[in-house]
Write an enzyme that holds these catalytic residues in place. Sequence first.
Site, PDB file in Angstrom:
ATOM      1  N   LEU A 120       0.810  -1.215   0.000  1.00 21.24           N
ATOM      2  CA  LEU A 120       0.000   0.000   0.000  1.00 21.24           C
ATOM      3  C   LEU A 120       0.845   1.269   0.000  1.00 21.24           C
ATOM      4  O   LEU A 120       0.412   2.310  -0.450  1.00 21.24           O
ATOM      5  CB  LEU A 120      -0.931   0.038   1.225  1.00 21.24           C
ATOM      6  N   GLY A 123       5.458   5.411   4.604  1.00 19.61           N
ATOM      7  CA  GLY A 123       5.630   6.785   5.063  1.00 19.61           C
ATOM      8  C   GLY A 123       6.956   6.874   5.780  1.00 19.61           C
ATOM      9  O   GLY A 123       7.827   6.009   5.631  1.00 19.61           O
ATOM     10  N   ASP A 248      -2.010  15.350  13.626  1.00 17.32           N
ATOM     11  CA  ASP A 248      -1.537  15.074  12.269  1.00 17.32           C
ATOM     12  C   ASP A 248      -2.701  14.757  11.336  1.00 17.32           C
ATOM     13  O   ASP A 248      -2.600  13.881  10.491  1.00 17.32           O
ATOM     14  CB  ASP A 248      -0.533  13.909  12.303  1.00 17.32           C
TER      15      ASP A 248
HETATM   16  N1  LIG Z   1      -5.595   0.601   7.983  1.00 17.38           N
HETATM   17  C1  LIG Z   1      -5.339   1.078   6.765  1.00 17.38           C
HETATM   18  N2  LIG Z   1      -6.261   0.971   5.789  1.00 17.38           N
HETATM   19  C2  LIG Z   1      -6.029   1.445   4.540  1.00 17.38           C
HETATM   20  N3  LIG Z   1      -4.876   2.044   4.163  1.00 17.38           N
HETATM   21  C3  LIG Z   1      -3.916   2.183   5.096  1.00 17.38           C
HETATM   22  C4  LIG Z   1      -4.088   1.711   6.429  1.00 17.38           C
HETATM   23  N4  LIG Z   1      -2.953   1.996   7.138  1.00 17.38           N
HETATM   24  C5  LIG Z   1      -2.132   2.615   6.277  1.00 17.38           C
HETATM   25  N5  LIG Z   1      -2.693   2.737   5.047  1.00 17.38           N
HETATM   26  C6  LIG Z   1      -2.108   3.351   3.859  1.00 17.38           C
HETATM   27  O1  LIG Z   1      -0.782   2.870   3.714  1.00 17.38           O
HETATM   28  C7  LIG Z   1       0.063   3.897   3.234  1.00 17.38           C
HETATM   29  C8  LIG Z   1       1.284   4.018   4.128  1.00 17.38           C
HETATM   30  O2  LIG Z   1       0.861   4.417   5.418  1.00 17.38           O
HETATM   31  P1  LIG Z   1       1.820   5.079   6.473  1.00 17.38           P
HETATM   32  O3  LIG Z   1       1.022   5.404   7.672  1.00 17.38           O
HETATM   33  O4  LIG Z   1       3.030   4.250   6.646  1.00 17.38           O
HETATM   34  O5  LIG Z   1       2.350   6.323   5.715  1.00 17.38           O
HETATM   35  P2  LIG Z   1       1.845   7.805   5.508  1.00 17.38           P
HETATM   36  O6  LIG Z   1       0.643   8.095   6.350  1.00 17.38           O
HETATM   37  O7  LIG Z   1       1.733   7.993   4.024  1.00 17.38           O
HETATM   38  O8  LIG Z   1       3.086   8.644   5.962  1.00 17.38           O
HETATM   39  P3  LIG Z   1       3.537   9.192   7.398  1.00 17.38           P
HETATM   40  O9  LIG Z   1       3.479   8.048   8.370  1.00 17.38           O
HETATM   41  O10 LIG Z   1       4.923   9.656   7.112  1.00 17.38           O
HETATM   42  O11 LIG Z   1       2.573  10.290   7.702  1.00 17.38           O
HETATM   43  C9  LIG Z   1      -0.775   5.160   3.159  1.00 17.38           C
HETATM   44  O12 LIG Z   1      -1.177   5.348   1.820  1.00 17.38           O
HETATM   45  C10 LIG Z   1      -1.956   4.865   4.032  1.00 17.38           C
HETATM   46  O13 LIG Z   1      -3.121   5.541   3.571  1.00 17.38           O
END
Ligand SMILES: Nc1ncnc2c1ncn2[C@@H]1O[C@H](COP(=O)(O)OP(=O)(O)OP(=O)(O)O)[C@@H](O)[C@H]1O
Length: 470
Positions: A120, A123, A248
């Site tokens: 997916l 981050g 955030d």
């Molecule tokens: N429970 C979930 N359901 C659907 N998508 C998810 C879920 N958790 C994370 N994602 C998706 O996975 C991706 C990576 O998530 P992550 O939280 O690692 O990074 P981020 O939010 O893009 O960055 P950061 O943590 O630096 O703010 C994102 O596109 C996020 O929307």
Amino acid sequence: MMASAPSSSSTSSTLPISHVRRHEDVPTPSAPPSKRSNIQPQESYEPKTWLQQQMEQEQQRKLAEEKKKQSTSTTGDDEEEEDVLSQPRGPHKRRFNFVMVSNITFAIPEGYDVDSIEYLGGGSFGNVIKTSAVCRDGHRRWVTIKKMREPFFDPHHARRIFREIKLLQLMRHDNIICALDIYTPDEENDFRDVYVVTEFAGRSLYRILKQQRDYGRRVLTEEHVKFIIYQIIRALKYIHSANIIHRDLKPGNLALTDDSDLMILDFGLARSLEKKDTSLTQYVQTRWYRSPEVIYWKIDSYTNLADMWSVGCIAAELLTGDPLFPGDDVNAQYQRITQLCGSPDEELLAKIENDNSSAMKAVIQSYKVYKRRNFREVFAAYSPSADFIDLIEKLLVLDPEKRITVEEAIQHPYLAEFSLPADEPRADHIFDLDDTQARTRFQWRDAVWTEIMNYQRIMQSPIIPGETDR
Ligand SMILES: Nc1ncnc2c1ncn2[C@@H]1O[C@H](COP(=O)(O)OP(=O)(O)OP(=O)(O)O)[C@@H](O)[C@H]1O
């Protein structure tokens, strides 16, 4: 139950709207996720640091050794299974498949589907994959597995991981993601990797908005926008009542299902309002959605009203399709804010001086002065309702003491169509994150280990084969 959400048939758009989803209503996936061969890193994926590469190479070397050991000790009958699953390991002696996804090795516990994994994205703090698993309530669920990136790199990072897993266990709300599993394949003396499993909550609002921009086609109707804002505020009512600030809120941290049910993801930056002994640094929030008091004044004492500012930014973006204040740096951000919302008036300047210093006041006065613009005129091209304009006027207020609170916002006429106070729960207690004491990264690591050891699975948690309830 939610009373007045319009049914999906009431709009002709591609995203239907439904009632707020209950955790127990999460549907069983009806189609298999796309195959691993389709996995493409998203644009948010960041190149690995040298340290990460070293750690991953080391881990892969260990895994290869382990696999080799297993294959030499395997008897004929067990051969196929032993070929992929590890020996029982980690704090709960679970067995794992080690699967490489987008150049990252994921330890996937036995019981989770390993044949249809989708990457997916990644981050700053982890990489996330989607798969499915049969859960304790008998449903097969889409789940996401987040492998934390260098969780114990330094005390700051380790505390962030601790907070996130703590909150993912404490929060119990339909619009807030919660932990379905927390695990590590490591032993205590070699504890490096932390995995957090949550329900798959749909596509992120960031992706949906980006898609709208890329294809020049609106997916989100006025009704969707209202329902999304309502659900964010409904979740914030709960979060703020627990004395937590999210800090955030941004489209990338909000996910939407095909039924328009919204979930707030990612609590890594959240913190308790109670404790005053750690600094509420200004670097905590994604800048575009950051309130002016976080950027400049009241840096060490801002309140949960900073989240309400973020809601205002998100609401305007939902209306127009474009970020409201896309500042290239902190100064540009402030300029954009004041160009729309006006420069601080005498009353606010006096508060800033009082709360901070006359030097701070002087810095603020050195910026060009703007008058607050008429929101109705600014957004006229998008034909918003008078109630929408009234709500964002009240959210995008420079002085947090004059900004609308979550309790007021949820009663705003703009949201009346969805509002049902009996179904807008507050937390039943203030959450104590136990995260304010100074700890070394090793002490934080121990605290995270304890959280994993003590994690209480819920009915939506994946079944662990052969394990009795813990
Ligand atoms: N429970 C979930 N359901 C659907 N998508 C998810 C879920 N958790 C994370 N994602 C998706 O996975 C991706 C990576 O998530 P992550 O939280 O690692 O990074 P981020 O939010 O893009 O960055 P950061 O943590 O630096 O703010 C994102 O596109 C996020 O929307």
